[in-house]
Design an enzyme around this catalytic site. Structure first.
Site, PDB file in Angstrom:
ATOM      1  N   LYS A  88       0.832  -1.197   0.000  1.00  0.00           N
ATOM      2  CA  LYS A  88       0.000   0.000   0.000  1.00  0.00           C
ATOM      3  C   LYS A  88       0.871   1.253   0.000  1.00  0.00           C
ATOM      4  O   LYS A  88       0.666   2.169  -0.807  1.00  0.00           O
ATOM      5  CB  LYS A  88      -0.897  -0.014   1.242  1.00  0.00           C
ATOM      6  CG  LYS A  88      -2.105   0.872   1.143  1.00  0.00           C
ATOM      7  CD  LYS A  88      -2.953   0.794   2.414  1.00  0.00           C
ATOM      8  CE  LYS A  88      -3.793  -0.467   2.470  1.00  0.00           C
ATOM      9  NZ  LYS A  88      -4.395  -0.690   3.793  1.00  0.00           N
ATOM     10  N   ARG A  90      -3.153   3.280   8.554  1.00  0.00           N
ATOM     11  CA  ARG A  90      -3.479   2.126   7.707  1.00  0.00           C
ATOM     12  C   ARG A  90      -2.326   1.140   7.696  1.00  0.00           C
ATOM     13  O   ARG A  90      -1.192   1.516   7.443  1.00  0.00           O
ATOM     14  CB  ARG A  90      -3.729   2.586   6.268  1.00  0.00           C
ATOM     15  CG  ARG A  90      -4.515   3.859   6.153  1.00  0.00           C
ATOM     16  CD  ARG A  90      -4.539   4.373   4.718  1.00  0.00           C
ATOM     17  NE  ARG A  90      -5.271   3.507   3.825  1.00  0.00           N
ATOM     18  CZ  ARG A  90      -5.361   3.708   2.513  1.00  0.00           C
ATOM     19  NH1 ARG A  90      -4.728   4.732   1.951  1.00  0.00           N
ATOM     20  NH2 ARG A  90      -6.044   2.882   1.753  1.00  0.00           N
ATOM     21  N   GLY A 138      -8.588  -6.912   4.112  1.00  0.00           N
ATOM     22  CA  GLY A 138      -9.432  -7.038   5.293  1.00  0.00           C
ATOM     23  C   GLY A 138      -8.772  -7.708   6.476  1.00  0.00           C
ATOM     24  O   GLY A 138      -9.408  -7.966   7.478  1.00  0.00           O
ATOM     25  N   MET A 180      -6.038  -6.614   8.273  1.00  0.00           N
ATOM     26  CA  MET A 180      -5.513  -5.750   9.319  1.00  0.00           C
ATOM     27  C   MET A 180      -6.456  -4.547   9.455  1.00  0.00           C
ATOM     28  O   MET A 180      -7.176  -4.208   8.552  1.00  0.00           O
ATOM     29  CB  MET A 180      -4.116  -5.268   8.939  1.00  0.00           C
ATOM     30  CG  MET A 180      -3.260  -6.382   8.360  1.00  0.00           C
ATOM     31  SD  MET A 180      -2.473  -7.380   9.616  1.00  0.00           S
ATOM     32  CE  MET A 180      -0.976  -6.499   9.753  1.00  0.00           C
ATOM     33  N   ARG A 202      -3.758  -1.242  -6.319  1.00  0.00           N
ATOM     34  CA  ARG A 202      -2.974  -2.480  -6.220  1.00  0.00           C
ATOM     35  C   ARG A 202      -3.389  -3.372  -7.375  1.00  0.00           C
ATOM     36  O   ARG A 202      -4.428  -3.153  -8.003  1.00  0.00           O
ATOM     37  CB  ARG A 202      -3.205  -3.171  -4.892  1.00  0.00           C
ATOM     38  CG  ARG A 202      -4.642  -3.591  -4.685  1.00  0.00           C
ATOM     39  CD  ARG A 202      -4.836  -4.244  -3.325  1.00  0.00           C
ATOM     40  NE  ARG A 202      -6.259  -4.426  -3.081  1.00  0.00           N
ATOM     41  CZ  ARG A 202      -6.810  -4.451  -1.877  1.00  0.00           C
ATOM     42  NH1 ARG A 202      -6.084  -4.282  -0.805  1.00  0.00           N
ATOM     43  NH2 ARG A 202      -8.094  -4.641  -1.732  1.00  0.00           N
ATOM     44  N   HIS A 237     -16.227  -8.141   1.265  1.00  0.00           N
ATOM     45  CA  HIS A 237     -15.251  -9.102   1.787  1.00  0.00           C
ATOM     46  C   HIS A 237     -15.468 -10.501   1.217  1.00  0.00           C
ATOM     47  O   HIS A 237     -14.551 -11.144   0.722  1.00  0.00           O
ATOM     48  CB  HIS A 237     -15.342  -9.123   3.310  1.00  0.00           C
ATOM     49  CG  HIS A 237     -14.448 -10.132   3.938  1.00  0.00           C
ATOM     50  ND1 HIS A 237     -14.884 -11.371   4.331  1.00  0.00           N
ATOM     51  CD2 HIS A 237     -13.125 -10.098   4.184  1.00  0.00           C
ATOM     52  CE1 HIS A 237     -13.861 -12.048   4.825  1.00  0.00           C
ATOM     53  NE2 HIS A 237     -12.784 -11.300   4.750  1.00  0.00           N
ATOM     54  N   SER A 253      11.363 -43.418 -15.302  1.00  0.00           N
ATOM     55  CA  SER A 253      10.260 -42.564 -14.865  1.00  0.00           C
ATOM     56  C   SER A 253      10.280 -42.548 -13.343  1.00  0.00           C
ATOM     57  O   SER A 253      10.172 -43.603 -12.710  1.00  0.00           O
ATOM     58  CB  SER A 253       8.938 -43.112 -15.387  1.00  0.00           C
ATOM     59  OG  SER A 253       7.877 -42.358 -14.851  1.00  0.00           O
ATOM     60  N   CYS A 295       6.246 -39.293 -12.888  1.00  0.00           N
ATOM     61  CA  CYS A 295       4.804 -39.503 -12.894  1.00  0.00           C
ATOM     62  C   CYS A 295       4.383 -39.425 -11.442  1.00  0.00           C
ATOM     63  O   CYS A 295       5.196 -39.551 -10.548  1.00  0.00           O
ATOM     64  CB  CYS A 295       4.460 -40.841 -13.514  1.00  0.00           C
ATOM     65  SG  CYS A 295       5.292 -42.216 -12.735  1.00  0.00           S
ATOM     66  N   TYR A 352      10.209 -34.797 -19.248  1.00  0.00           N
ATOM     67  CA  TYR A 352       8.773 -34.516 -19.142  1.00  0.00           C
ATOM     68  C   TYR A 352       8.257 -34.725 -17.723  1.00  0.00           C
ATOM     69  O   TYR A 352       8.922 -35.368 -16.902  1.00  0.00           O
ATOM     70  CB  TYR A 352       7.977 -35.400 -20.121  1.00  0.00           C
ATOM     71  CG  TYR A 352       7.995 -36.868 -19.775  1.00  0.00           C
ATOM     72  CD1 TYR A 352       7.075 -37.397 -18.878  1.00  0.00           C
ATOM     73  CD2 TYR A 352       8.943 -37.725 -20.317  1.00  0.00           C
ATOM     74  CE1 TYR A 352       7.093 -38.738 -18.536  1.00  0.00           C
ATOM     75  CE2 TYR A 352       8.979 -39.067 -19.989  1.00  0.00           C
ATOM     76  CZ  TYR A 352       8.046 -39.573 -19.086  1.00  0.00           C
ATOM     77  OH  TYR A 352       8.076 -40.890 -18.729  1.00  0.00           O
TER      78      TYR A 352
HETATM   79  P1  ADP Z   1      -7.816  -2.203   3.707  1.00  0.00           P
HETATM   80  O1  ADP Z   1      -6.403  -2.651   3.553  1.00  0.00           O
HETATM   81  O2  ADP Z   1      -8.619  -3.064   4.609  1.00  0.00           O
HETATM   82  O3  ADP Z   1      -8.441  -1.913   2.381  1.00  0.00           O
HETATM   83  P2  ADP Z   1      -7.379   0.610   4.000  1.00  0.00           P
HETATM   84  O4  ADP Z   1      -6.208   1.080   4.761  1.00  0.00           O
HETATM   85  O5  ADP Z   1      -7.256   0.650   2.534  1.00  0.00           O
HETATM   86  O6  ADP Z   1      -7.744  -0.838   4.512  1.00  0.00           O
HETATM   87  O7  ADP Z   1      -8.557   1.523   4.491  1.00  0.00           O
HETATM   88  C1  ADP Z   1      -9.869   1.167   4.741  1.00  0.00           C
HETATM   89  C2  ADP Z   1     -10.813   2.177   4.137  1.00  0.00           C
HETATM   90  O8  ADP Z   1     -10.557   3.472   4.638  1.00  0.00           O
HETATM   91  C3  ADP Z   1     -10.702   2.263   2.648  1.00  0.00           C
HETATM   92  O9  ADP Z   1     -11.970   2.394   2.091  1.00  0.00           O
HETATM   93  C4  ADP Z   1      -9.900   3.505   2.428  1.00  0.00           C
HETATM   94  O10 ADP Z   1     -10.171   4.077   1.192  1.00  0.00           O
HETATM   95  C5  ADP Z   1     -10.351   4.393   3.594  1.00  0.00           C
HETATM   96  N1  ADP Z   1      -9.313   5.341   3.944  1.00  0.00           N
HETATM   97  C6  ADP Z   1      -8.070   5.067   4.355  1.00  0.00           C
HETATM   98  N2  ADP Z   1      -7.345   6.183   4.552  1.00  0.00           N
HETATM   99  C7  ADP Z   1      -8.165   7.209   4.260  1.00  0.00           C
HETATM  100  C8  ADP Z   1      -7.990   8.629   4.254  1.00  0.00           C
HETATM  101  N3  ADP Z   1      -6.838   9.177   4.577  1.00  0.00           N
HETATM  102  N4  ADP Z   1      -9.039   9.372   3.911  1.00  0.00           N
HETATM  103  C9  ADP Z   1     -10.210   8.802   3.571  1.00  0.00           C
HETATM  104  N5  ADP Z   1     -10.454   7.481   3.556  1.00  0.00           N
HETATM  105  C10 ADP Z   1      -9.423   6.687   3.895  1.00  0.00           C
HETATM  106 MG    MG Z   2      -7.852  -0.679   1.038  1.00  0.00          MG
END
Ligand code: ADP
Ligand code: MG
Ligand code: MG
Length: 878
Positions: free
Chosen positions: A22, A92, A101, A103, A336, A452, A768, A836, A856
């Site tokens: 990220k 984040r 989802g 962390m 990503r 999710h 083989s 095999c 092979y």
């Molecule tokens: P995940 O890895 O679970 O996607 P994120 O770190 O991407 O977690 O964040 C979760 C949510 O919070 C996402 O929808 C992201 O866009 C939003 N978010 C994160 N940082 C900001 C920010 N600085 N301003 C607005 N929304 C944010």
């Molecule tokens: Mg995210």
């Protein structure tokens, strides 16, 4: 002094190890000038240092964070904790490999009683300010203070009820203030402390928590499932907030640059107006499809479309992008590489070659061979009437049948018992992951295509339907209803994740077909690979499948499977029970034409491609009834006294079963040992092969038969068996007056054979490697016992990295394979070699085989496409 912190404008996408996926991408997007809110990234090294220091942060680290914070404050013109112009940030997590989802993210950090007032004044929107504050209290309490969200939600619900409100937007600023007071009470009650007001404390507590979350249960499970090493650590991103919840000119969303389910080249995503952060993925409200944004905010939409195109071109791959619109201004919050189904992976790879974005080798490397399994799975037979019960969003393709369960733990328990279940939930959370693993498919009544459940299911290649709103789940009565229909817990349903349809009961399924794009990609793979791919096929039907899936030949035809057929088994038993050589010969004469017929069918199906046929391998008792069952039958017959003839026959059978009983059948009388003790069996099989060759070549077809002697440990075993087969060939050639070619080789599946391969090669035209038996004999494990009794524990406790029967043990078994190849080729430089066994269809083992110089690999017909792709990847990578 180690550097732990990097501003977004100081990094780039090549720094993933250090900044996490990220962080590295946020930096990259910043550097190419996209509208990314300012921020900085704390490196994965800081996380590892934290753990090394016994979960404490150093003064030095603290200083670096504060220095970067200062720079962030300069960039934004705001200050953390300043009521007159407060900086609010998100915290984040971001590991090297994306863990969706897994962390926890904290939004709106920096909010306290004073800054909330400040935000209210600045934005002239007190309602927004207090809503943001209470969200922060809730998230922070959940993630950092360990106070369950449930308490906050309960309070909010009671509050709404007391006011007669239906939904959150009805709450006024004053209402939120009241809720906040209640929230603080919850915090005080559960933590015995006041909610932390000092923003810097909030910040460092959050950073600690992100570090800690690297080792929370669901992160550990996810890593284990995806083979992500535990030592990588996570980075932490601190980013200034932008707000999608400032009114109807604001919003938040997620989009893929191409359809992640089908691969179609269209923008694919969802958004919610007046919402913040996780609202879209959490599945609490079902979002709007992205294209309707065009009408709602035409300029923002166009800017977003352009940005998506730019990101895809920049990364040369399909992207998964998070965005937020704050009062009409677009911000990009994440990009990503998008997760996708196998079908989409193939289509995107092929189309990107056609669009000139990537080359063919890149396209080949883009598709994970493991994922191809999904495409080779069965699907619903279209000729069958579908009685659709309900329809949701087609979130992950494929069809599945199973009984309805509502609980992840139960799904896991039943799934582990071998039951087929479909997990039905309102929405899934990361805590349900073990249930999704065990289920055949997932259905949710809420949430969109990026929820999710959808993301996780697509990643695992499981069929999934989301947002099926007509489906009303009633957990109390363990049932769901659709209109007037009630479906109980345990009832069977069938779902089609490609169309979103849910149907009652079981519906017939049919075999898959390869799409045009898939065929094309495999053609490219064929020209890139050097390693041959053969199939294991024991009968003409499998042989046809192998040919269809593009096998270069048959690597293993197990003749014993031909004996198991109910019409043949009695004759085989007669052969085994024979008291004299003549009696046995007689039974074998009966079997010969049947085997011959099988071989003809196989040779025809292969149309001139080589076929390796292995002579009888298993111990003879496998063809006789079970001892315990026989004992029961004999005892019963003895009691009735009526059927003397039958009793005698059963007693004879029982006697033979006892005679053949072995302490350790795997190491007993089997393979070439059988051929040496009962030469007439191998002789019959050899003759059947040669008759079949003579007959098939008559039709003008070419036949390349390779006769394989199993379980050789000493060259003399092979020498004797080779002579026997050659004698049979001479006899049939004389008898039919036909000349034909054939080769004789052996399996290398006993360590001694690998270690004396130079001697064995004197008598063998090919090797083989039977890596299944070779794994058993190298480890000294009997597979059935090991897998049933201790192997799982070994893997869980990391005694072994993988199940060696699924993933070739390169250090041990692999060393024997390499030794066998090089010793064999010392004697015969052109010696043909292959493997095999299941390993031939596993990507890392395939790469090993390529590196060991094998000619092979051979695997089950359904894995042939996978092996062709993996073989090409091995060539390109090395
Ligand atoms: P995940 O890895 O679970 O996607 P994120 O770190 O991407 O977690 O964040 C979760 C949510 O919070 C996402 O929808 C992201 O866009 C939003 N978010 C994160 N940082 C900001 C920010 N600085 N301003 C607005 N929304 C944010
Ligand atoms: Mg995210
Ligand atoms: Mg074997």
């Amino acid at each position: 002094m180690k550097r732990f912190v990097y501003l977004f404008n100081e990094g780039n996408s090549s720094m993933k190890e250090l900044l996490g996926g990220k962080g590295a991408n946020l930096a990259e997007m910043t550097s190419i000038g996209l509208p990314v809110p300012y921020g900085f990234t704390i490196s994965t090294e800081a996380c590892n240092d934290y753990y090394e220091a016994g979960k404490t942060i150093s003064a030095e680290f603290q200083e670096q964070v504060l220095a970067s914070l200062k720079k962030l404050e300069e960039q934004t013109g705001k200050r953390l904790g300043d009521p007159s112009n407060p900086l609010l940030v998100s915290v984040r997590s971001g590991a090297v490999f994306s863990m969706p989802g897994m962390m926890d993210t904290i939004l709106n950090l920096g909010m306290n009683d004073e800054t909330a007032e400040g935000v209210a004044k600045l934005t002239e929107n007190p309602r927004f300010a207090y809503d943001s504050y209470r969200r922060f209290i809730q998230m922070f309490s959940d993630v950092v203070l360990d106070v369950d969200t449930f308490f906050f939600e309960q309070l909010l619900e009671e509050f709404r009820e007391s006011k007669g409100y239906q939904s959150d937007p009805e709450l006024t600023a004053e209402d939120w203030k009241e809720v906040i007071a209640g929230y603080k009470g919850i915090v005080r009650k559960h933590t015995k402390k006041d909610f932390p007001q000092e923003p810097k404390d909030q910040l460092f507590l959050s950073i600690n928590s992100v570090f800690d979350s690297w080792n929370n249960q669901r992160a550990i499970v996810y890593r284990r499932l995806n083979k992500i090493p535990d030592h990588l650590g996570t980075a932490v991103n601190i980013q200034s907030m932008v707000f999608g919840n400032m009114g109807n000119d604001s919003g938040t969303g997620v989009a893929f640059t191409r359809n992640p389910s089908t691969g179609e080249n269209i923008l694919y995503g969802e958004y919610l107006i007046n919402a913040q952060g996780e609202d879209v993925v959490a599945g609490i409200r079902t979002p709007q499809p992205i294209h309707t944004l065009q009408a709602e905010m035409p300029e923002v939409y166009q800017q977003f479309v352009d940005t998506c195109e730019r990101l895809e071109q920049h990364y040369q791959d399909m992207q998964d992008i998070e965005f937020t619109v704050e009062r009409g201004k677009l911000f990009i919050l994440q990009t990503r590489t998008g997760k996708r189904t196998a079908q989409a992976a193939i289509r995107i790879a092929v189309e990107m070659v056609e669009e000139g974005i990537i080359d063919k080798n890149t396209a080949i490397l883009r598709v994970d061979p493991d994922q191809l399994n999904q495409l080779l799975h069965r699907r619903i037979d279209d000729s069958h009437q579908r009685n659709q019960l309900a329809k949701g969003l087609p979130a992950s393709p494929g069809a599945a049948t199973g009984q309805v369960v509502f609980d992840a733990d139960e799904a896991e328990a039943l799934g582990n018992d071998g039951k087929k279940v479909i997990l039905v939930r309102a929405e899934t959370t990361p805590d349900d992951i073990h249930g999704i693993v065990a289920a055949q498919a997932v259905v949710t009544s809420r949430g969109g295509m990026t929820s999710h459940a959808a993301v996780v299911a697509r990643g695992m290649g499981k069929p999934c339907i989301c947002g099926c709103e007509p489906l009303k789940i009633d957990l109390k009565n363990k049932q769901f209803t659709v209109g007037g229909t009630v479906v109980h817990h345990g009832d069977i349903i069938t779902i089609d994740g490609g169309t979103g349809e849910i149907m009652l009961g079981e519906i017939p399924m049919i075999d898959p077909q390869l799409s045009d794009e898939f065929q094309l990609l495999l053609e490219w793979a064929d020209s890139a690979r050097k390693l041959g791919v053969r199939a294991n096929a024991d009968n003409p039907v499998d042989a046809k499948k192998a040919f269809e899936f593009g096998a270069d030949g048959i690597g293993l035809c197990r003749t014993e499977h031909m004996f198991m057929d109910t019409s043949r088994l009695p004759i085989v038993q007669k052969m085994i029970l024979a008291e004299s050589y003549e009696e046995r010969k007689e039974a074998l004469e009966e079997l010969l034409p049947m085997q011959q017929g099988d071989f003809e069918g196989i040779f025809e199906a292969m149309q001139g491609l080589p076929a390796t046929i292995r002579l009888l391998d298993p111990p003879l008792h496998e063809f006789l009834p079970d001892k315990e069952e026989l004992l029961v039958e004999v005892t019963k017959l003895q009691l009735t006294e009526s059927n003397a003839a039958e009793l005698m026959e059963k007693e004879k059978l029982l006697k033979k079963v006892r005679q053949l009983e072995e302490f350790n059948p795997m190491l007993g009388l089997r393979g070439c040992r059988l051929g040496l003790m009962f030469p007439e069996i191998y002789e019959m099989q050899a003759k059947a092969i040669f008759y079949a060759i003579a007959k098939t070549t008559e039709t003008g077809l070419d036949v390349k038969a390779e006769i394989m002697i199993p379980l050789v440990g000493h060259v003399n075993e092979l020498k004797k068996m080779r002579q026997l087969v050659m004698d049979a060939a001479v006899q049939i050639q004389e008898e039919t007056g036909k000349e034909f070619d054939y080769t004789i080789g052996t399996m290398i599946e006993i360590p001694r054979a690998a270690l004396t391969a130079d001697q064995i090669a004197e008598e063998a035209d090919f090797f083989s490697f039977g890596t299944n038996d070779l794994t058993q004999t190298t480890f000294g494990y009997s597979r059935d016992d090991a897998e049933g009794k201790f192997l799982q524990a070994y893997i869980e406790n990391k005694v072994l990295p993988d199940n060696p029967f699924a993933v070739l043990d390169q250090d041990g078994v692999g060393k024997l394979v390499s030794t066998g190849v090089s010793l064999g080729r010392k004697t015969k430089p052109q010696l043909k070699t292959g493997i095999c066994g299941e390993h031939g269809g596993e990507k890392s083992s395939i790469e090993f085989c390529y590196q060991a110089g094998l000619d092979y690999v051979s695997c089950s017909p359904y894995r042939v496409p996978l092996a062709r792709l993996a073989a090409a990847q091995a060539s390109i990578r090395n």
